[in-house]
Write a protein that holds these residues in place. Structure first.
Motif, PDB file in Angstrom:
ATOM      1  N   PHE A 114       0.868  -1.657  -0.056  1.00  0.00           N
ATOM      2  CA  PHE A 114       0.497   0.232  -0.515  1.00  0.00           C
ATOM      3  C   PHE A 114       0.903   1.307  -0.147  1.00  0.00           C
ATOM      4  O   PHE A 114       1.814   0.935   0.248  1.00  0.00           O
ATOM      5  CB  PHE A 114      -1.097   0.249   1.275  1.00  0.00           C
ATOM      6  N   ASN A 116       0.882   3.789   1.489  1.00  0.00           N
ATOM      7  CA  ASN A 116       1.223   4.600   3.035  1.00  0.00           C
ATOM      8  C   ASN A 116       2.067   3.373   3.886  1.00  0.00           C
ATOM      9  O   ASN A 116       1.176   3.564   4.959  1.00  0.00           O
ATOM     10  CB  ASN A 116       0.186   5.547   3.172  1.00  0.00           C
ATOM     11  N   ALA A 118      -0.080   0.715   4.948  1.00  0.00           N
ATOM     12  CA  ALA A 118      -1.179   0.260   5.961  1.00  0.00           C
ATOM     13  C   ALA A 118       0.146  -1.145   6.581  1.00  0.00           C
ATOM     14  O   ALA A 118      -0.552  -2.249   6.960  1.00  0.00           O
ATOM     15  CB  ALA A 118      -1.389  -0.311   4.886  1.00  0.00           C
ATOM     16  N   LEU A 119       1.354  -0.456   7.408  1.00  0.00           N
ATOM     17  CA  LEU A 119       1.351  -1.413   8.555  1.00  0.00           C
ATOM     18  C   LEU A 119       0.421  -1.706  10.069  1.00  0.00           C
ATOM     19  O   LEU A 119      -0.035  -0.196  10.014  1.00  0.00           O
ATOM     20  CB  LEU A 119       3.411  -1.712   8.858  1.00  0.00           C
ATOM     21  N   PHE A 120       0.654  -2.615  10.354  1.00  0.00           N
ATOM     22  CA  PHE A 120      -0.393  -2.861  11.436  1.00  0.00           C
ATOM     23  C   PHE A 120       0.684  -2.464  12.947  1.00  0.00           C
ATOM     24  O   PHE A 120       1.197  -2.539  13.085  1.00  0.00           O
ATOM     25  CB  PHE A 120      -0.809  -4.621  11.553  1.00  0.00           C
ATOM     26  N   PRO A 121      -0.073  -1.266  12.941  1.00  0.00           N
ATOM     27  CA  PRO A 121       0.869  -0.499  14.542  1.00  0.00           C
ATOM     28  C   PRO A 121       0.872  -1.211  15.758  1.00  0.00           C
ATOM     29  O   PRO A 121       1.256  -1.694  16.255  1.00  0.00           O
ATOM     30  CB  PRO A 121      -0.076   0.752  14.711  1.00  0.00           C
ATOM     31  N   HIS A 122       0.187  -2.115  16.240  1.00  0.00           N
ATOM     32  CA  HIS A 122      -0.143  -3.057  17.099  1.00  0.00           C
ATOM     33  C   HIS A 122       1.201  -4.359  17.069  1.00  0.00           C
ATOM     34  O   HIS A 122       0.769  -4.898  17.979  1.00  0.00           O
ATOM     35  CB  HIS A 122      -1.693  -2.996  17.339  1.00  0.00           C
ATOM     36  N   LEU A 123       1.501  -4.788  15.914  1.00  0.00           N
ATOM     37  CA  LEU A 123       2.156  -5.617  16.044  1.00  0.00           C
ATOM     38  C   LEU A 123       3.698  -5.172  15.633  1.00  0.00           C
ATOM     39  O   LEU A 123       3.633  -4.000  14.971  1.00  0.00           O
ATOM     40  CB  LEU A 123       1.303  -6.174  14.444  1.00  0.00           C
ATOM     41  N   ASN A 124       4.171  -6.013  15.676  1.00  0.00           N
ATOM     42  CA  ASN A 124       5.998  -5.613  15.650  1.00  0.00           C
ATOM     43  C   ASN A 124       6.324  -6.190  14.375  1.00  0.00           C
ATOM     44  O   ASN A 124       5.503  -6.909  12.984  1.00  0.00           O
ATOM     45  CB  ASN A 124       6.822  -6.503  16.419  1.00  0.00           C
ATOM     46  N   LYS A 163       8.396  -1.839  16.579  1.00  0.00           N
ATOM     47  CA  LYS A 163       6.773  -1.537  16.157  1.00  0.00           C
ATOM     48  C   LYS A 163       6.986  -0.682  15.168  1.00  0.00           C
ATOM     49  O   LYS A 163       7.998   0.028  15.047  1.00  0.00           O
ATOM     50  CB  LYS A 163       6.666  -1.548  17.293  1.00  0.00           C
ATOM     51  N   ARG A 179       6.153  -7.723   3.645  1.00  0.00           N
ATOM     52  CA  ARG A 179       4.439  -9.022   4.315  1.00  0.00           C
ATOM     53  C   ARG A 179       4.454  -8.420   2.894  1.00  0.00           C
ATOM     54  O   ARG A 179       3.555  -9.788   2.926  1.00  0.00           O
ATOM     55  CB  ARG A 179       4.041  -7.685   5.237  1.00  0.00           C
TER      56      ARG A 179
ATOM     57  N   ASP B 203      -7.875   3.431  10.442  1.00  0.00           N
ATOM     58  CA  ASP B 203      -7.052   3.713   8.830  1.00  0.00           C
ATOM     59  C   ASP B 203      -8.206   2.265   8.469  1.00  0.00           C
ATOM     60  O   ASP B 203      -7.955   0.971   8.853  1.00  0.00           O
ATOM     61  CB  ASP B 203      -6.273   3.643   8.898  1.00  0.00           C
ATOM     62  N   GLN B 205      -6.990   0.990   5.360  1.00  0.00           N
ATOM     63  CA  GLN B 205      -6.585   1.233   4.536  1.00  0.00           C
ATOM     64  C   GLN B 205      -6.909  -0.660   5.290  1.00  0.00           C
ATOM     65  O   GLN B 205      -5.968  -1.471   4.925  1.00  0.00           O
ATOM     66  CB  GLN B 205      -5.835   1.793   3.956  1.00  0.00           C
ATOM     67  N   LEU B 206      -5.837  -0.879   6.640  1.00  0.00           N
ATOM     68  CA  LEU B 206      -4.995  -1.730   7.524  1.00  0.00           C
ATOM     69  C   LEU B 206      -6.584  -2.833   7.291  1.00  0.00           C
ATOM     70  O   LEU B 206      -5.796  -3.717   6.930  1.00  0.00           O
ATOM     71  CB  LEU B 206      -5.249  -1.265   8.951  1.00  0.00           C
ATOM     72  N   ALA B 209      -5.594  -4.338   4.138  1.00  0.00           N
ATOM     73  CA  ALA B 209      -4.075  -4.662   3.397  1.00  0.00           C
ATOM     74  C   ALA B 209      -4.110  -6.138   4.571  1.00  0.00           C
ATOM     75  O   ALA B 209      -3.476  -7.516   4.128  1.00  0.00           O
ATOM     76  CB  ALA B 209      -3.173  -4.195   4.824  1.00  0.00           C
ATOM     77  N   LEU B 228      -6.902  -2.292  17.969  1.00  0.00           N
ATOM     78  CA  LEU B 228      -6.801  -0.836  17.567  1.00  0.00           C
ATOM     79  C   LEU B 228      -7.398  -0.631  18.249  1.00  0.00           C
ATOM     80  O   LEU B 228      -7.068   1.009  18.646  1.00  0.00           O
ATOM     81  CB  LEU B 228      -6.376  -0.361  15.517  1.00  0.00           C
ATOM     82  N   SER B 305      -1.664  -3.637  24.623  1.00  0.00           N
ATOM     83  CA  SER B 305      -1.628  -2.829  23.279  1.00  0.00           C
ATOM     84  C   SER B 305      -0.095  -3.548  23.108  1.00  0.00           C
ATOM     85  O   SER B 305      -0.146  -3.267  21.889  1.00  0.00           O
ATOM     86  CB  SER B 305      -1.704  -1.498  23.621  1.00  0.00           C
ATOM     87  N   ASP B 308       2.250  -8.261  21.407  1.00  0.00           N
ATOM     88  CA  ASP B 308       2.262  -8.681  19.961  1.00  0.00           C
ATOM     89  C   ASP B 308       1.098 -10.009  19.360  1.00  0.00           C
ATOM     90  O   ASP B 308       0.409 -10.379  19.342  1.00  0.00           O
ATOM     91  CB  ASP B 308       3.746  -8.896  18.770  1.00  0.00           C
TER      92      ASP B 308
END
Lengths: 393, 308
Positions: A114, A116, A118-124, A163, A179, B203, B205-206, B209, B228, B305, B308
């Motif tokens: 994507f 921007n 679109a990485l999952f912010p809550h996952l490393n 992260k 990914r 978002d 888009q997430l 994805a 989230l 949070s 992971d």
């Protein structure tokens, strides 16, 4: 070590598929070659706006294909239809001969990177890369192995526990790439993958992306509005405007042999002269530049309306009249209006006696040359007949 | 954070540092000082006097006054709280009602907030206004309205009888059910709004994805949307749980008389028994309980949070 070994194994696994040294790679010229992805008469409207209009396109296995066009030309919509996020109004998308219409996005063997990220912010980083593999139900040990492969491939070893917000923009871009590659998609879709990078990093990343694509032997479709990016990375470029394909060809052909004034003007700079085909069929008369001789026979009957396109870097500027060659027609006197110094090039804006504005790009090869031609100088403009491109629309 | 605030202070002008200190000053004047006063009262003894406790601070007596003042303070009231099961039961009841109501609010509020975010922008704005619309009427009037609805021959029982759901009209008032109804009704906006605020920022888009990587719709909710929205869940839960523990009006008007919530106990000690020191001790223990609960909860949520 281990990660490095398995990294190369990942690449080797990819190489089992038909891969091509890029020299001589041109399956689109081969009538017998089966396209990997076939798009047939695809159409998509949003309200009264036609985003993609009766578009047909073939993409071949191992190809790096670019969709290029101004914003709003429908290139992203086309990509999203391939990914399955938008449903076409009519037309078909076939992958390996299978119609993708009834296949929901999560079952399509294509992956998308994507714009921007679109990485999952809550996952490393590791969990982001492993996300798609977990959905496949791949065993844990193999997931770990594949994630290590991917991290090695995008040169992010050691950052797996970070992260996304702890990474730089360039690193995030690599994670997104890793990914989307982790599942070994049949087609990788890249939506403006380098738009967020600064110019220098973008240049390096373009070459890395090409290298990666060649190593893995995967099919990439990239959407971009940056023509130099498309020219750099792609085997073929599809130039789009208002939902239609304007031209599909390798970068060199797009630049040297555009099929229309629109494409010639969109890709790079161009001087266009409208005129009529002369009686001898290798000259164009009545242009603002006078009578122009072109390098080959024009396939239009005499007096037919055509345009002659000349790239700025093909223009020559001389202080005196050029030596009398065969091309006595292709020259005119002009006055220098503006000079833009770009370092490697200088862009000259000139005005002919007839008041036509011409652009010429001169490579700054010698230091002494910089004083030769200055503002308000009267100079001679000329170009070789072979440099002229004749366009009929 | 505090440290960096102090460090960067050097570069700030007088007005900037004033703006930074103002909230601290506010908290000091209207939270810390009142709390210390309550703490002091909780260490005093009841007295038939004005104010109804002793010792009081006698400035005229000088140093001896200070000494007698501190000699007069004791922890007796806190010991007393432990001896009478009334208080412990009251605390338990409050925590139980608050915890269960918060859970109910989450179960009801999350789908509402989620549904609002799925709608077009304009409709979202209208629905958010509708969520806060009840605030335009007095809280007390709304609870009285519920007394009316829930009474023996009230609209609820009439409806249930008319629909043949019940044969005999059940009595709602003076039950825990009525308290839950009142609390869930009153606190729903406090749950929906923070949840809406986080879900609205999610978002889109997430989710695309996740779909692109092979995740079906229901799983996308579990793996992306829910984790989230955790900050919204935490905010909503705290925003509801804390005031519900100390809730007084709803259990007083809708609840039974057998066990009272801690807010009612404090009220009783203050106004019925005129026992300010015991009331103050009950209040201080409540604050300590809540602060401990919040710290544990927030730490846990943070770790959740981060994980992971």
């Amino acid at each position: 070590m281990h990660a490095g070994d398995s990294g190369s194994e990942f690449v080797k696994r990819g190489a089992e598929r038909p891969t091509f040294g890029k020299r001589g790679f041109a399956p689109w010229t081969d009538r017998t070659a089966q396209p990997l992805l076939r798009i047939q008469a695809l159409r998509k409207r949003f309200g009264g706006f036609t985003a993609v209009d009766q578009l047909s396109l073939d993409v071949y296995q191992g190809e790096f294909f670019a969709l290029l066009g101004p914003s709003g030309c429908g290139k992203t919509t086309l990509l999203r239809m391939i990914a399955g996020f938008e449903r076409p109004d009519s037309g078909r998308i076939l992958l390996d001969g299978v119609d993708l219409a009834p296949v929901p996005p999560h079952r399509r063997p294509v992956n998308m990177m994507f714009q921007n990220y679109a990485l999952f912010p809550h996952l490393n980083v590791e969990a982001n890369i492993a996300f798609g593999l977990k959905q496949e139900g791949m065993p844990k040990a193999r997931i770990a192995e594949r994630v290590a492969d991917m991290l090695a491939l995008v040169k992010l070893e050691g950052l797996g526990r970070r992260k996304p917000h702890e990474l730089s923009g360039g690193q995030r871009q690599r994670v997104a790439l890793a990914r989307s590659l982790a599942k070994r998609p049949r087609v990788l879709l890249l939506d403006e993958p380098m738009a967020a990078l600064d110019k220098k990093l973008r240049g390096e990343t373009q070459f890395e992306l090409m290298e990666l694509q060649r190593q893995l032997g995967l099919t990439f479709i990239i959407v971009t509005h940056d023509q130099s990016e498309a020219m750099t990375v792609a085997d073929r470029i599809a130039v789009m405007d208002r939902g239609r394909l304007m031209q599909v060809a390798p970068p060199k052909d797009i630049y040297e042999r555009p099929n229309s004034c629109w494409v010639a003007d969109f890709i790079g700079e161009v001087n266009l002269f409208e005129g009529r085909v002369g009686a001898d069929a290798d000259s164009v008369e009545g242009t603002a530049f006078g009578r122009l001789r072109v390098g080959r026979k024009i396939d239009v009957e005499p007096q037919g309306r055509v345009w002659v396109a000349v790239r700025p870097e093909k223009m020559r500027i001389t202080p005196a009249a050029p030596e009398r060659q065969a091309s006595v027609e292709n020259c005119a006197t002009a006055t220098v209006v503006d000079i833009g110094y770009l370092g490697d090039l200088s862009i000259y804006r000139l005005r002919t006696e007839a008041g036509v504005e011409i652009r010429a790009a001169i490579a700054n090869t010698g230091r002494s040359a910089d004083q030769a031609i200055g503002w308000d100088d009267r100079v001679w403009l000329s170009f070789a007949p072979e440099a002229a491109i004749v366009l009929t629309r | 954070m505090f440290k960096s605030l102090m460090k960067s202070k050097k570069n700030h002008s007088f007005w900037q540092s004033l703006v930074i200190r103002l909230p601290f000053g506010w908290l000091l004047a209207f939270f810390l000082v009142p709390f210390l006063i309550v703490l002091k009262i909780s260490l005093s003894q009841t007295a038939i006097a004005q104010p109804p406790y002793a010792p009081t601070f006698d400035l005229a007596a000088g140093w001896r006054g200070v000494q007698t003042f501190f000699a007069g303070l004791s922890l007796d009231n806190y010991r007393f709280l432990g001896t009478d099961p009334l208080y412990i039961l009251s605390y338990m009841k409050s925590l139980q009602i608050a915890a269960f109501s918060t859970l109910l609010l989450l179960i009801i509020g999350y789908p509402i907030a989620y549904a609002i975010t799925r709608l077009p922008r304009r409709a979202q704005a209208i629905l958010v206004v509708l969520v806060i619309l009840p605030f335009w009427t007095s809280f007390l009037i709304r609870i009285y309205a519920w007394m009316n609805i829930l009474q023996h021959d009230g609209p609820l029982n009439q409806l249930l009888l008319a629909l043949h759901i019940v044969r005999e009209p059940p009595s709602w008032l003076s039950t825990d059910t009525a308290v839950y109804i009142g609390i869930v009704y009153s606190y729903l906006p406090f749950m929906v709004l923070p949840l809406y605020a986080t879900l609205e920022k999610l978002d889109e888009q997430l989710l695309e994805a996740a779909a692109d990587l092979g995740c079906p719709r229901w799983k996308r909710f579990w793996l992306v949307t829910l984790p989230l929205s955790a900050p919204g869940v935490v905010a909503g839960a705290l925003l509801c749980f804390i005031p519900i523990v100390g809730e007084f009006v709803i259990p007083d008007l809708l609840g039974g008389s057998r066990t009272s919530m801690i807010g009612q106990t404090i009220w009783m000690e203050f106004f019925a028994n005129k026992d300010w020191p015991t009331a103050a001790a009950v209040a201080v223990v409540l604050v300590c309980l809540l602060v401990t609960a919040i710290v544990i909860f927030q730490n846990h949520a943070m770790r959740g949070s981060e994980r992971d």
